[in-house]
Design a protein around this motif. Structure first.
Motif, mmCIF file in Angstrom:
data_model
loop_
_atom_site.group_PDB
_atom_site.id
_atom_site.type_symbol
_atom_site.label_atom_id
_atom_site.label_comp_id
_atom_site.label_asym_id
_atom_site.label_seq_id
_atom_site.Cartn_x
_atom_site.Cartn_y
_atom_site.Cartn_z
ATOM 1 N N ARG A 1 -2.913 -2.624 -3.662
ATOM 2 C CA ARG A 1 -3.645 -1.701 -2.795
ATOM 3 C C ARG A 1 -4.939 -1.256 -3.465
ATOM 4 O O ARG A 1 -5.071 -1.287 -4.693
ATOM 5 C CB ARG A 1 -2.786 -0.465 -2.482
ATOM 6 C CG ARG A 1 -1.617 -0.706 -1.522
ATOM 7 C CD ARG A 1 -2.121 -0.885 -0.106
ATOM 8 N NE ARG A 1 -1.057 -0.916 0.883
ATOM 9 C CZ ARG A 1 -0.620 0.137 1.568
ATOM 10 N NH1 ARG A 1 -1.138 1.335 1.359
ATOM 11 N NH2 ARG A 1 0.318 0.002 2.480
ATOM 12 N N ASP B 1 0.470 -5.374 7.615
ATOM 13 C CA ASP B 1 0.572 -4.206 6.743
ATOM 14 C C ASP B 1 -0.608 -3.288 7.059
ATOM 15 O O ASP B 1 -1.755 -3.593 6.732
ATOM 16 C CB ASP B 1 0.539 -4.650 5.281
ATOM 17 C CG ASP B 1 0.573 -3.487 4.303
ATOM 18 O OD1 ASP B 1 0.691 -2.326 4.754
ATOM 19 O OD2 ASP B 1 0.480 -3.738 3.092
ATOM 20 N N GLU C 1 -3.086 -2.299 4.192
ATOM 21 C CA GLU C 1 -3.661 -3.339 3.351
ATOM 22 C C GLU C 1 -5.170 -3.163 3.213
ATOM 23 O O GLU C 1 -5.854 -2.730 4.134
ATOM 24 C CB GLU C 1 -3.357 -4.704 3.966
ATOM 25 C CG GLU C 1 -3.815 -5.887 3.126
ATOM 26 C CD GLU C 1 -3.496 -7.217 3.786
ATOM 27 O OE1 GLU C 1 -2.832 -8.041 3.138
ATOM 28 O OE2 GLU C 1 -3.902 -7.429 4.936
ATOM 29 N N SER D 1 8.182 -3.363 3.629
ATOM 30 C CA SER D 1 7.317 -2.280 4.063
ATOM 31 C C SER D 1 6.596 -1.657 2.879
ATOM 32 O O SER D 1 7.149 -1.569 1.775
ATOM 33 C CB SER D 1 8.131 -1.200 4.782
ATOM 34 O OG SER D 1 7.309 -0.098 5.139
ATOM 35 N N THR D 2 5.363 -1.232 3.130
ATOM 36 C CA THR D 2 4.625 -0.407 2.161
ATOM 37 C C THR D 2 4.310 0.954 2.797
ATOM 38 O O THR D 2 3.348 1.611 2.417
ATOM 39 C CB THR D 2 3.320 -1.106 1.727
ATOM 40 O OG1 THR D 2 2.562 -1.450 2.904
ATOM 41 C CG2 THR D 2 3.594 -2.352 0.931
ATOM 42 N N TYR E 1 3.995 3.722 0.252
ATOM 43 C CA TYR E 1 3.288 3.280 -0.957
ATOM 44 C C TYR E 1 2.359 4.360 -1.519
ATOM 45 O O TYR E 1 2.323 4.611 -2.716
ATOM 46 C CB TYR E 1 2.478 2.021 -0.633
ATOM 47 C CG TYR E 1 2.043 1.225 -1.833
ATOM 48 C CD1 TYR E 1 2.815 0.160 -2.292
ATOM 49 C CD2 TYR E 1 0.868 1.520 -2.528
ATOM 50 C CE1 TYR E 1 2.427 -0.586 -3.388
ATOM 51 C CE2 TYR E 1 0.475 0.785 -3.618
ATOM 52 C CZ TYR E 1 1.255 -0.264 -4.047
ATOM 53 O OH TYR E 1 0.874 -0.993 -5.148
ATOM 54 N N ILE F 1 6.610 -0.971 -2.951
ATOM 55 C CA ILE F 1 6.999 -1.831 -1.846
ATOM 56 C C ILE F 1 8.520 -1.886 -1.748
ATOM 57 O O ILE F 1 9.224 -1.849 -2.767
ATOM 58 C CB ILE F 1 6.405 -3.239 -2.036
ATOM 59 C CG1 ILE F 1 6.465 -4.038 -0.740
ATOM 60 C CG2 ILE F 1 7.074 -3.986 -3.185
ATOM 61 C CD1 ILE F 1 5.592 -5.282 -0.772
ATOM 62 N N VAL G 1 3.522 -3.069 -6.413
ATOM 63 C CA VAL G 1 3.868 -4.361 -5.830
ATOM 64 C C VAL G 1 4.216 -5.355 -6.927
ATOM 65 O O VAL G 1 3.824 -5.181 -8.090
ATOM 66 C CB VAL G 1 2.707 -4.942 -4.986
ATOM 67 C CG1 VAL G 1 2.476 -4.119 -3.744
ATOM 68 C CG2 VAL G 1 1.429 -5.055 -5.812
#
Length: 560
Positions: free
Chosen positions: A107, A155, A158, A349-350, A353, A366, A523
């Motif tokens: 990210r 996502d 992202e 899924s994030t 995050y 994640i 991640v």
């Protein structure tokens, strides 16, 4: 007297996720390169299969703890014990030979963690010396050359993407559909995770033949799951500029009177000690072994280890503990989840995050749903381990259970480190890596919050029984992810490497694996390691080797 080989332009030590891209880039640029790996060069069609006993119970790909042990302890006052901590396959291809294949992007926030959060008591947070936008072109290069499947835009958090994926995502499994069902009920953004498994009709024109759903910890006999050994290594070899020396143990990086690296000393498969000179030395053994080799390479110029002027080589280590929650579904009501079909991982899924301090911690990571492993080694807490009771449990539960795992974004701490064990040596007579680690309070809070959330998702999906598995008193190294032991930064007093992975005090030494990452991210690190290596190798080939140097000026962080 040691034998000497003819000098080359560059040596690369370690041919996994870090070494593979560097080999490709440097050899394609016309430089003569030798790549070393202490393990064998395995051929997929000859050595790999879906044999559960071979790869799981007999640990075919894992390092032999009798030959290559590591030791671990919780603090400097504790006695270290031999333990196969964060094992990575020792062969050409490294961790890409066994990995399940999660390949998500980092990210934007990962690169500016300290700017976003400031100092955290007991931690050593730092920004990266470059930003997401500097790595994005290389993330795209890897996705399209290595072979990643995914769904661009799925996502919602992202960062900017310059190109979609070259391959569509893997279809959801039965347990993946359950994950989506639970996520949708709770309003959680979920999507097919990017994977290094190609699907049919991919833009690379490569075959997609899946022979087993268990791939995690297996070698793939097909080209469906990408690995360095089937992509970047052959591409480097095709240039005629690259040579692989497998089963070759590098024991020291040599340094000349001018403070530059002159090459490496290694032990060949016949036990002969050989010196290989080079203009540039690139380390990519993984964060544990890269730090260890630097500490082993002491000299009059660097008495505390190569490029260790700051005393930080080995410190600030992070390990991404993998933790999870298991859900059990009622077999009298539900259809079987068939964990043996499709793929080990299906859906992730994030959503959690980014930092939400209402959760009681900073950062996040994640999550992804998986099967519970092979029936012979099912990861089902409380499962009997022997006899008829075990068989009954497998029959009743294997097809009706799933887990939702979490990659813990552990906080860097100077006290979490890699050094040389004073008592234990490996099969070559060299001191082994000793890992000292204890979770930060933020790690424990993050673990508790996220695994409880994973339990909620399982319950929303219909699980009648759930079992959370939280972070323990120590990291076990079960994610096989290693970062941060040779951190990058702009200040030589507070870091070992600059923004190009170049050692501040040894200008022709580069470390291109996860060792340079100032923070762990949330991640899986493989894609980031590959893109980082490609970026560093670009600099070596097009700037350093041409007698130039560059520094990257970063604009101030704009806080919202």
């Amino acid at each position: 007297m040691k034998r000497k080989m003819d000098p080359v332009d560059a040596v690369i030590v370690g041919l996994g996720a870090g070494g593979g891209p560097a080999a490709k880039v440097l050899s394609e640029a016309g430089y003569k390169v030798v790549g070393f790996d202490k393990g064998p060069w395995l051929r997929p069609e000859e050595h790999y299969s879906g044999d559960e006993l071979k790869f799981q119970n007999r640990s075919y790909l894992w390092p032999d703890v009798n030959l290559m042990p590591r030791t671990v302890r919780s603090d400097e006052n504790s006695e270290a014990r031999i333990f196969n901590f964060s094992p990575v396959p020792s062969n050409v291809g490294g961790g890409t030979s066994h990995m399940a294949g999660w390949m998500p992007r980092p990210r934007v926030s990962d690169f500016i963690f300290h700017s976003l959060h400031g100092d955290l008591e007991g931690a050593s947070l730092a920004d990266w010396p470059y930003r997401y936008e500097h790595l994005e072109p290389y993330l795209t290069k890897v996705e399209w050359s290595y072979g990643i499947s995914g769904l661009a835009g799925a996502d919602r958090g992202e960062g900017f993407r310059s190109k979609p994926y070259p391959s569509g995502p893997l279809p959801p499994t039965q347990f993946g559909k359950k994950f989506y069902e639970g996520s949708n009920k709770l309003g959680i953004n979920s999507f097919p995770l990017p994977m290094s498994h190609l699907t049919e009709d991919n833009a690379l024109g490569r075959p997609a033949v899946n022979r087993t759903s268990f791939w995690n910890q297996y070698g793939d006999p097909t080209l469906t799951r990408s690995s360095v050994a089937t992509t970047y290594i052959p591409e480097a070899l095709s240039t005629g500029n690259f040579e692989v020396r497998a089963d070759s143990y590098v024991k020291e990086v040599k340094v000349g009177r001018d403070g530059k690296a002159t090459g490496v000393i290694y032990i060949d498969p016949d036990g002969v000690e050989i010196e290989q000179e080079a203009r540039v030395v690139v380390l990519s053994l993984g964060a544990i072994e890269s730090a260890r080799l630097m500490l082993l390479s002491s000299s009059n110029r660097f008495p505390d280890g190569l490029a260790n002027d700051s005393g930080l080589v080995g410190k600030n280590a992070t390990f991404h503990e993998y933790i999870f929650a298991v859900g059990l579904f009622d077999k009298d009501i539900e259809d079987p989840l068939n964990g043996w079909t499709g793929n080990y991982q299906s859906g992730g899924s994030t959503h959690f995050y980014e930092t939400d301090e209402n959760r009681g911690h900073i950062g996040g990571g994640i999550i992804a749903t998986t099967q519970i492993g092979q029936a012979i080694n099912a990861i089902l807490p409380g499962r009997p381990v022997w006899g008829q009771a075990m068989k009954d449990a497998d029959r009743d539960y294997f097809n009706y259970s799933m887990k939702i795992g979490f990659i813990l974004q552990d906080m860097p701490q100077e006290t979490n480190r890699v050094d040389l064990d004073p008592n234990v040596k490996d099969a070559w007579g060299m001191p082994v890596a000793r890992i000292t680690n204890k979770p930060h309070a933020n790690d424990i809070a993050m673990s508790k919050w996220q695994i409880d959330k994973n339990v909620e998702i399982l319950q929303a999906a219909g699980a009648t029984k759930t079992t959370p598995v939280y972070l323990g008193d120590e990291f076990t190294g079960n994610a096989c992810h290693q970062q941060s032991t040779v951190r990058m930064g702009t200040d030589p007093a507070k870091s070992v490497l600059n923004e190009w992975g170049q050692a501040h005090s040894v200008e022709n030494l580069f470390v291109v694996d996860g060792a340079g990452f100032p923070t762990a991210m949330g991640v899986n690190p493989t894609l980031t390691i590959m893109a980082h290596s490609w970026r560093c190798a670009d600099y070596i080939a097009n700037t350093y080797m041409k007698g130039r140097s560059e520094r990257l000026a970063l604009p101030p962080i704009k806080k919202s």
